[in-house]
Design a protein around this motif. Structure first.
Motif, PDB file in Angstrom:
ATOM      1  N   UNK A  82      39.062 -18.641 -12.078  1.00  0.00           N
ATOM      2  CA  UNK A  82      38.043 -18.431 -13.092  1.00  0.00           C
ATOM      3  C   UNK A  82      38.108 -17.076 -13.776  1.00  0.00           C
ATOM      4  N   UNK A  83      38.700 -16.085 -13.127  1.00  0.00           N
ATOM      5  CA  UNK A  83      38.803 -14.788 -13.788  1.00  0.00           C
ATOM      6  C   UNK A  83      39.773 -14.815 -14.969  1.00  0.00           C
ATOM      7  N   UNK A  84      40.725 -15.726 -14.940  1.00  0.00           N
ATOM      8  CA  UNK A  84      41.729 -15.769 -16.019  1.00  0.00           C
ATOM      9  C   UNK A  84      41.953 -17.191 -16.508  1.00  0.00           C
ATOM     10  N   UNK A  85      40.868 -17.840 -16.889  1.00  0.00           N
ATOM     11  CA  UNK A  85      40.970 -19.219 -17.353  1.00  0.00           C
ATOM     12  C   UNK A  85      41.869 -19.357 -18.569  1.00  0.00           C
ATOM     13  N   UNK A  86      41.847 -18.412 -19.473  1.00  0.00           N
ATOM     14  CA  UNK A  86      42.687 -18.491 -20.676  1.00  0.00           C
ATOM     15  C   UNK A  86      44.166 -18.469 -20.300  1.00  0.00           C
ATOM     16  N   UNK A  87      44.532 -17.666 -19.316  1.00  0.00           N
ATOM     17  CA  UNK A  87      45.917 -17.611 -18.843  1.00  0.00           C
ATOM     18  C   UNK A  87      46.359 -18.978 -18.336  1.00  0.00           C
ATOM     19  N   UNK A  88      45.536 -19.592 -17.479  1.00  0.00           N
ATOM     20  CA  UNK A  88      45.892 -20.888 -16.913  1.00  0.00           C
ATOM     21  C   UNK A  88      45.877 -21.976 -17.972  1.00  0.00           C
ATOM     22  N   UNK A  89      44.934 -21.924 -18.895  1.00  0.00           N
ATOM     23  CA  UNK A  89      44.873 -22.935 -19.962  1.00  0.00           C
ATOM     24  C   UNK A  89      46.123 -22.882 -20.829  1.00  0.00           C
ATOM     25  N   UNK A  90      46.630 -21.688 -21.088  1.00  0.00           N
ATOM     26  CA  UNK A  90      47.833 -21.571 -21.915  1.00  0.00           C
ATOM     27  C   UNK A  90      49.077 -22.094 -21.194  1.00  0.00           C
ATOM     28  N   UNK A  91      49.071 -22.077 -19.882  1.00  0.00           N
ATOM     29  CA  UNK A  91      50.213 -22.587 -19.101  1.00  0.00           C
ATOM     30  C   UNK A  91      50.166 -24.105 -18.908  1.00  0.00           C
ATOM     31  N   UNK A  92      48.997 -24.713 -19.107  1.00  0.00           N
ATOM     32  CA  UNK A  92      48.830 -26.164 -18.900  1.00  0.00           C
ATOM     33  C   UNK A  92      49.378 -26.572 -17.536  1.00  0.00           C
ATOM     34  N   UNK A  93      48.910 -25.901 -16.487  1.00  0.00           N
ATOM     35  CA  UNK A  93      49.478 -26.137 -15.162  1.00  0.00           C
ATOM     36  C   UNK A  93      48.454 -26.518 -14.099  1.00  0.00           C
ATOM     37  N   UNK A  94      47.195 -26.732 -14.492  1.00  0.00           N
ATOM     38  CA  UNK A  94      46.153 -27.047 -13.520  1.00  0.00           C
ATOM     39  C   UNK A  94      46.017 -28.561 -13.389  1.00  0.00           C
ATOM     40  N   UNK A  95      46.172 -29.045 -12.161  1.00  0.00           N
ATOM     41  CA  UNK A  95      46.035 -30.463 -11.847  1.00  0.00           C
ATOM     42  C   UNK A  95      44.994 -30.605 -10.747  1.00  0.00           C
TER      43      UNK A  95
END
Length: 170
Positions: A82-95
């Motif tokens: 949650x501290x870096x949601x934008x980072x993870x969203x840009x990677x499209x890697x959360x499942x």
């Protein structure tokens, strides 16, 4: 030599960001460091019917050569995600996966004094060749951010949502 029947004291885990690295600490001492840009996929495994992001069984981080298992008490889903949601969203890697179907081999679960209670996973790095066949059998949803997942669950909970979904597919 540690006895296989020895009780493990409860460790206090902590994960945090340090530049582009995810730092993992146990009882205040750094035990691992993961270079975040090298992460190819994160799977958050949650119990069935879970609504809150903090309710997870464990997180599985996929790297090129290995997986890293993060039990829920490491705080990975909260502090790191949650501290870096934008980072993870840009990677499209959360499942996301359901804990009923996404299970780890027993050697990657914590030992307990009495074996009747469900055993949570233990922190560790697992060679990719060892765990990949297991993970390939999991049913994954994603890639999607927590917000996308939350809205999808809201849509699914609405009356007649299954009929609407069938109509869209026809």
């Amino acid at each position: 030599m540690k006895s296989p029947f020895a009780f493990e004291r409860h460790a206090h885990w902590h994960t945090s960001w340090s530049g582009a690295h995810i730092v993992v600490a146990r009882d205040g001492a750094e035990v691992d460091r993961i270079h975040a840009p090298e992460i190819s996929r994160i799977v958050f495994v949650q119990p069935s019917g879970t609504v809150a992001a903090g309710d997870l069984s464990f997180a599985l981080v996929e790297l090129a050569e290995e997986y890293v298992v993060f039990p829920a008490d490491t705080g990975f889903a909260g502090r790191v995600h949650f501290e870096r949601q934008a980072f993870w969203a840009s990677k499209h890697c959360i499942y996301w996966a359901d804990a009923d179907t996404a299970r780890l081999p027993s050697r990657w679960l914590q030992r307990r004094a009495f074996g009747l209670a469900p055993r949570p996973p233990r922190y560790g790095r697992v060679p990719r060749v060892e765990l990949a066949p297991v993970v390939e059998r999991w049913t994954l949803e994603g890639p999607q951010s927590w917000d996308e997942r939350r809205w999808q669950r809201i849509e699914r909970s609405r009356p007649f949502s299954r009929f609407d979904e069938q109509r869209k597919q026809a």
